[in-house]
Design an enzyme around this catalytic site. Structure first.
Site, PDB file in Angstrom:
ATOM      1  CB  CYS A 290      -9.307   1.847  -3.784  1.00 56.88           C
ATOM      2  SG  CYS A 290      -9.379   0.264  -4.617  1.00 56.88           S
TER       3      CYS A 290
ATOM      4  NE  ARG B 231      -6.928  -8.848   1.296  1.00 55.34           N
ATOM      5  CZ  ARG B 231      -6.321  -8.210   0.299  1.00 55.34           C
ATOM      6  NH1 ARG B 231      -5.395  -8.830  -0.393  1.00 55.34           N
ATOM      7  NH2 ARG B 231      -6.639  -6.971   0.004  1.00 55.34           N
TER       8      ARG B 231
ATOM      9  CD  GLU C 116      -3.597 -13.046   3.123  1.00 58.40           C
ATOM     10  OE1 GLU C 116      -3.934 -13.859   2.248  1.00 58.40           O
ATOM     11  OE2 GLU C 116      -3.138 -11.924   2.860  1.00 58.40           O
TER      12      GLU C 116
ATOM     13  NE  ARG D 131      -0.872 -16.325   2.557  1.00 57.09           N
ATOM     14  CZ  ARG D 131      -1.348 -15.959   1.364  1.00 57.09           C
ATOM     15  NH1 ARG D 131      -0.700 -15.069   0.654  1.00 57.09           N
ATOM     16  NH2 ARG D 131      -2.442 -16.498   0.887  1.00 57.09           N
TER      17      ARG D 131
ATOM     18  CD  GLU E  68      -5.384   1.142  -2.036  1.00 55.63           C
ATOM     19  OE1 GLU E  68      -6.013   0.747  -3.042  1.00 55.63           O
ATOM     20  OE2 GLU E  68      -4.497   0.465  -1.489  1.00 55.63           O
TER      21      GLU E  68
ATOM     22  CG  ASP F 123       1.713  -8.318  -8.637  1.00 57.85           C
ATOM     23  OD1 ASP F 123       0.970  -7.352  -8.361  1.00 57.85           O
ATOM     24  OD2 ASP F 123       1.371  -9.508  -8.504  1.00 57.85           O
TER      25      ASP F 123
ATOM     26  CD  GLU G  71       1.923  -8.070  -4.614  1.00 56.46           C
ATOM     27  OE1 GLU G  71       2.093  -6.833  -4.476  1.00 56.46           O
ATOM     28  OE2 GLU G  71       0.993  -8.694  -4.107  1.00 56.46           O
TER      29      GLU G  71
ATOM     30  CG  ASN H 255      -0.607  -3.667  -6.041  1.00 59.61           C
ATOM     31  OD1 ASN H 255      -1.249  -2.656  -6.258  1.00 59.61           O
ATOM     32  ND2 ASN H 255      -0.762  -4.383  -4.935  1.00 59.61           N
TER      33      ASN H 255
ATOM     34  CB  CYS I  31      -5.963   1.512  -6.664  1.00 61.30           C
ATOM     35  SG  CYS I  31      -6.276  -0.210  -7.134  1.00 61.30           S
TER      36      CYS I  31
ATOM     37  NE  ARG J  43       2.340  -9.320   1.394  1.00 63.29           N
ATOM     38  CZ  ARG J  43       1.871 -10.228   0.557  1.00 63.29           C
ATOM     39  NH1 ARG J  43       2.214 -10.178  -0.726  1.00 63.29           N
ATOM     40  NH2 ARG J  43       1.095 -11.199   0.973  1.00 63.29           N
TER      41      ARG J  43
END
Length: 506
Positions: A312, A342, A344, A353, A361, A423, A436, A439, A465, A472
């Protein structure tokens, strides 16, 4: 901890300060100490807690000052309040202020200092002496640095490090909101391991990256279709494409620049596109068959920013500095145009992960009431999806959003109760743990304020957002439903259809 500041500075004027101006300077100093520096100071504050000019002298065109303070009217604030007054005072002698040179700046923090405290390595800190009871910092700063509140930020940073060592940091908030109850489980294995065994996915050559085969992608697209029908179309979200290369300016305004550095993939640019400049790199590879990384490192500039970390923030330059007409609100958007990356820090595991992931998004903005209303509609839509469409065993909890954690507001003090993150967590039978996987965040005015976005009516502009991570969702779904499509919810199975087997290896 109790904090004290000491500063000396030279105020340089356009000409020599005449002897007859000394009386006027002395009066300005007295007025500043007794009146001006006390404005805004809490009643009952001790004398040594308030900014005070302790010494001054005139030499040629320079007025030298020594200022001391505690936490109130800190020395740099006192300096700039005095600047305004002394400019008017000496203006009567046809003198103008030309420059301010900070010749000394010291900060002393008194109180228990935890063992292991590391003073930040910053260009502003020229020396630091740490004992069990005090921290003494000498700063090398300019007047511009003082106007930008650099000393205040350094003190805050040191205090945060002390608190983290003393108390282990504040605990993040986690408050259970809803539990679906147990659902029938058809699988007890690690879904990633089973996907590898079945040839659905294979490790790619970069860290935390997977190549998804047809079967995995079919499930991704089924989830995507469900999201499009149940959320995007139903709630009226419109598609946009957000950049996936994020320059520093975006993260500075979004707040990510406070702590994103260990988790982003950095982006650098060539110093030039001239083929001759790069010829030696190509020649090295032709001879050795190896890419000369160190040689390349010397030939690139940057980093100019990083790959998309959270989708975002990249949207906000589209509305930066604008006032939104009331009749276009609320604005509801979504982006599904590319991967996020990312690094991690907690380690990678399976498809849930990873360093490279696929996400839809969802973003919305408007007045506070409109943003909260959209969040409530999303919560209802997700509950319907997870209970009735995917038939998952899940729960939801109110947690601390990223920006509150970064700014030390982990218990939400002083924050509107509707600002925060919910979450959604799915149960993983194989590890007896919760993942998780979804969200919803109401971010308040965090982004609009950072990017200077306003609303026509003058009301606050808020945003929210919600990131839908396909990896996931897939890990959660397969961990509970397994790989026999006869055990899948009817709608998911129908959207996936016949699983494609394209590859046969000898």
């Amino acid at each position: 901890m109790f904090v004290r500041f000491a500063l000396t500075a030279d105020l340089q004027f356009s000409g020599e300060i005449p002897a007859e101006a000394a009386e006027a300077v002395e009066k300005t100093v007295t007025d500043s100490n007794t009146v001006m520096f006390r404005r805004g100071v809490p009643k009952g504050a001790a004398e040594d807690e308030i900014g005070r000019i302790t010494d001054w002298k005139i030499e040629g065109n320079t007025l030298s000052l020594a200022i001391e303070s505690g936490p109130y009217t800190r020395v740099h604030d006192a300096l700039f309040r005095f600047r305004k007054q002394i400019t008017a005072t000496l203006g009567r002698f046809r003198l103008g202020l030309r420059d301010i040179l900070v010749t000394r700046y010291e900060i002393t923090l008194t109180g228990p200092v935890p063992e292991g405290l590391k003073i930040p390595t910053l260009p502003f800190i020229s020396s630091a002496v740490v004992t069990a009871e005090t921290i003494e910092l000498s700063l090398q700063v300019s007047a511009t640095d003082l106007e930008q509140k650099i000393p205040d930020r350094i003190v805050k940073l040191v205090e945060e490090k002390i608190e983290a060592l003393t108390y282990g940091g504040k605990g993040e908030h986690w408050e259970l909101l809803y539990e679906s109850g147990k659902k029938e489980r058809f699988f007890n294995g690690d879904p990633t391991a089973e996907m590898i065994e079945r040839g659905w996915i294979k490790h790619a050559l970069s860290r935390g990256q997977w190549i998804h085969g047809p079967q995995s992608v079919q499930l991704f697209r089924a989830f995507e279709q469900i999201v499009m029908e149940e959320i995007i179309k139903t709630l009226g979200f419109t598609e946009m494409i957000f950049p996936k290369l994020v320059p520093w300016e975006v993260w500075e305004k979004s707040g990510h620049a406070k702590g994103v550095y260990p988790e982003i993939y950095y982006v650098c640019t060539p110093k030039t596109r001239d083929p001759a400049y790069w010829e030696e790199v190509g020649d090295y590879f032709k001879v050795t068959g190896e890419v000369p990384v160190e040689m390349i490192r010397e030939k690139v500039d940057g980093p100019i920013g990083g790959l998309c970390y959270a989708q975002c923030p990249s949207f906000w330059p589209f509305v930066q500095g604008q006032t939104l007409a009331s009749d276009c609100l609320p604005i509801r958007l979504f982006d599904r145009s590319g991967t996020s990356h990312r690094y991690e820090s907690g380690g990678i595991h399976g498809i849930e992960r990873v360093d490279e992931f696929h996400r839809i998004e969802i973003l919305w903005l408007g007045t506070p009431e409109q943003v909260v209303e959209t969040a409530d509609k999303l919560h209802a839509a997700y509950k319907h999806l997870f209970d009735e469409v995917l038939d998952l065993e899940w729960r939801s909890a109110k947690v601390t959003p990223w920006f509150m954690a970064q700014e030390g507001m982990l218990d939400g003090e002083g924050v509107n109760e509707r600002i925060g993150t919910t979450d959604y967590e799915a149960y993983l039978p194989y590890s007896d743990s919760w993942l998780e996987f979804q969200n919803v965040s109401v971010n308040g005015d965090k982004y609009p304020k950072g990017f200077n976005v306003k609303v026509q009516t003058g009301k606050d502009c808020w945003s929210g957002c919600s990131g839908i991570g396909l990896e996931r969702w897939t890990a959660s779904f397969l961990a509970q439903k397994g790989f026999d499509m006869n055990n899948w919810p009817e709608r998911v199975a129908a959207l996936v259809g016949q699983q494609k087997e394209l590859f046969r290896f000898l």
